[in-house]
Design an enzyme around this catalytic site. Sequence first.
Site, mmCIF file in Angstrom:
data_model
loop_
_atom_site.group_PDB
_atom_site.id
_atom_site.type_symbol
_atom_site.label_atom_id
_atom_site.label_comp_id
_atom_site.label_asym_id
_atom_site.label_seq_id
_atom_site.Cartn_x
_atom_site.Cartn_y
_atom_site.Cartn_z
ATOM 1 N N ASP A 41 -32.850 1.998 56.763
ATOM 2 C CA ASP A 41 -34.187 2.582 56.631
ATOM 3 C C ASP A 41 -34.656 2.501 55.181
ATOM 4 O OD1 ASP A 41 -34.708 3.945 59.383
ATOM 5 O OD2 ASP A 41 -32.677 4.556 58.863
ATOM 6 N N ASP B 170 -32.202 1.907 48.753
ATOM 7 C CA ASP B 170 -33.547 2.263 48.280
ATOM 8 C C ASP B 170 -33.570 3.610 47.585
ATOM 9 O OD1 ASP B 170 -33.100 3.568 50.864
ATOM 10 O OD2 ASP B 170 -35.203 4.169 50.747
ATOM 11 N N ASP C 28 -28.100 -0.576 53.173
ATOM 12 C CA ASP C 28 -28.747 0.523 53.848
ATOM 13 C C ASP C 28 -29.788 -0.086 54.790
ATOM 14 O OD1 ASP C 28 -29.515 3.241 54.358
ATOM 15 O OD2 ASP C 28 -31.240 2.916 53.044
ATOM 16 N N LYS D 198 -22.945 8.366 53.159
ATOM 17 C CA LYS D 198 -23.125 8.027 51.739
ATOM 18 C C LYS D 198 -23.716 9.212 50.989
ATOM 19 C CE LYS D 198 -25.932 4.954 53.099
ATOM 20 N NZ LYS D 198 -27.031 3.965 53.184
#
Length: 338
Positions: free
Chosen positions: A67, A281, A65, A257
């Site tokens: 961000d 995250d 990922d 996702k």
Amino acid sequence: MLRRFDKLLKCNLCYISGIHSRSKACKPVLKNCKKMFKSAVFNLQEATPDQVKEFLNSFDTVLSDCDGVLWINNNAIPGSPEAMNYFRKLGKRIFYVTNNSTKIRSDFAVKAQELGFIAEPEEILSTAYLVAHYLKGIGFTKKVYLVGSNGIGDELKAVGIRHFGVGPDQVKPDFKSMSPSDMDPEVGAVVVGFDEHISYPKFMKAASYLANEDCLFVATNTDERFPKSSSIIIPGTGTLVRAVETCSERKALVLGKPNDYVRKFLESFGLDPARTLMIGDRCNTDIEFGVRCGFQTLLVMTGVTSAKDLEKIRNDKTPPLPDVVLPKLGDILNLTSS
């Protein structure tokens, strides 16, 4: 590329026809994999040097990922560029998998490069790109009403799909005065991504187009919020998707996702799920995606998931559970040098 998409998209046609329960043919077939730390929520900093080495040797492909894992806004998270470039130096295949729909792939690659990451556009998998190629792959020829940004619009344009709706939509004093003549009869799909100009007229138009059951309803992702860089909460695309679902009384086909469409795309590159690592995250998108696909999973604490959240995850043991955890991705470098 589009020929491969045509093959991969067949499983998604059940959604378009309104059938939401997938057939057996659509279910993923995953290889058996004995993970080192399966769903253990294991702090990788507590691993022995031999365990760290074995962990690094257990995957060939790294999906990350962006961000909250690699950067926040326009700032790289310390150590993340070096960690991703280290994976590449070890011979790992790299993909940047983001639910962010605000940029085209080449812009994401430029941003990554400016922040110190080695990255090429072909390694970027963004939801704006997925939307464009999904519609192109099913032979869509009508117009798209887009609740979103130029990132999606430019990707649609790149594959020859007409669209409108980007930018502010003026809220008139009599905001409920829209008439059927204001509607474009050529619209065949409503696409919802992140839109900083969201407004009541946009909700009205989206719901009105979706009143036609033949109009497709596609969303980039359902992330609740962006990773925090301060005490200010920035609502994510999921806020807009849920609003349109509510007023249209329709459910969107979500491509980002943790949904299966991302997996179908990645399978076209021939990756082995058993030897793939997903780094994220947040559990309800990144880790859920990894678990569904049979990947190993690494949760970092630099984005959405807080220390308090992690404690609850460990205590409740509610799936999806990450295999391993690190405070930040760059910490992997300290473990390899110890």
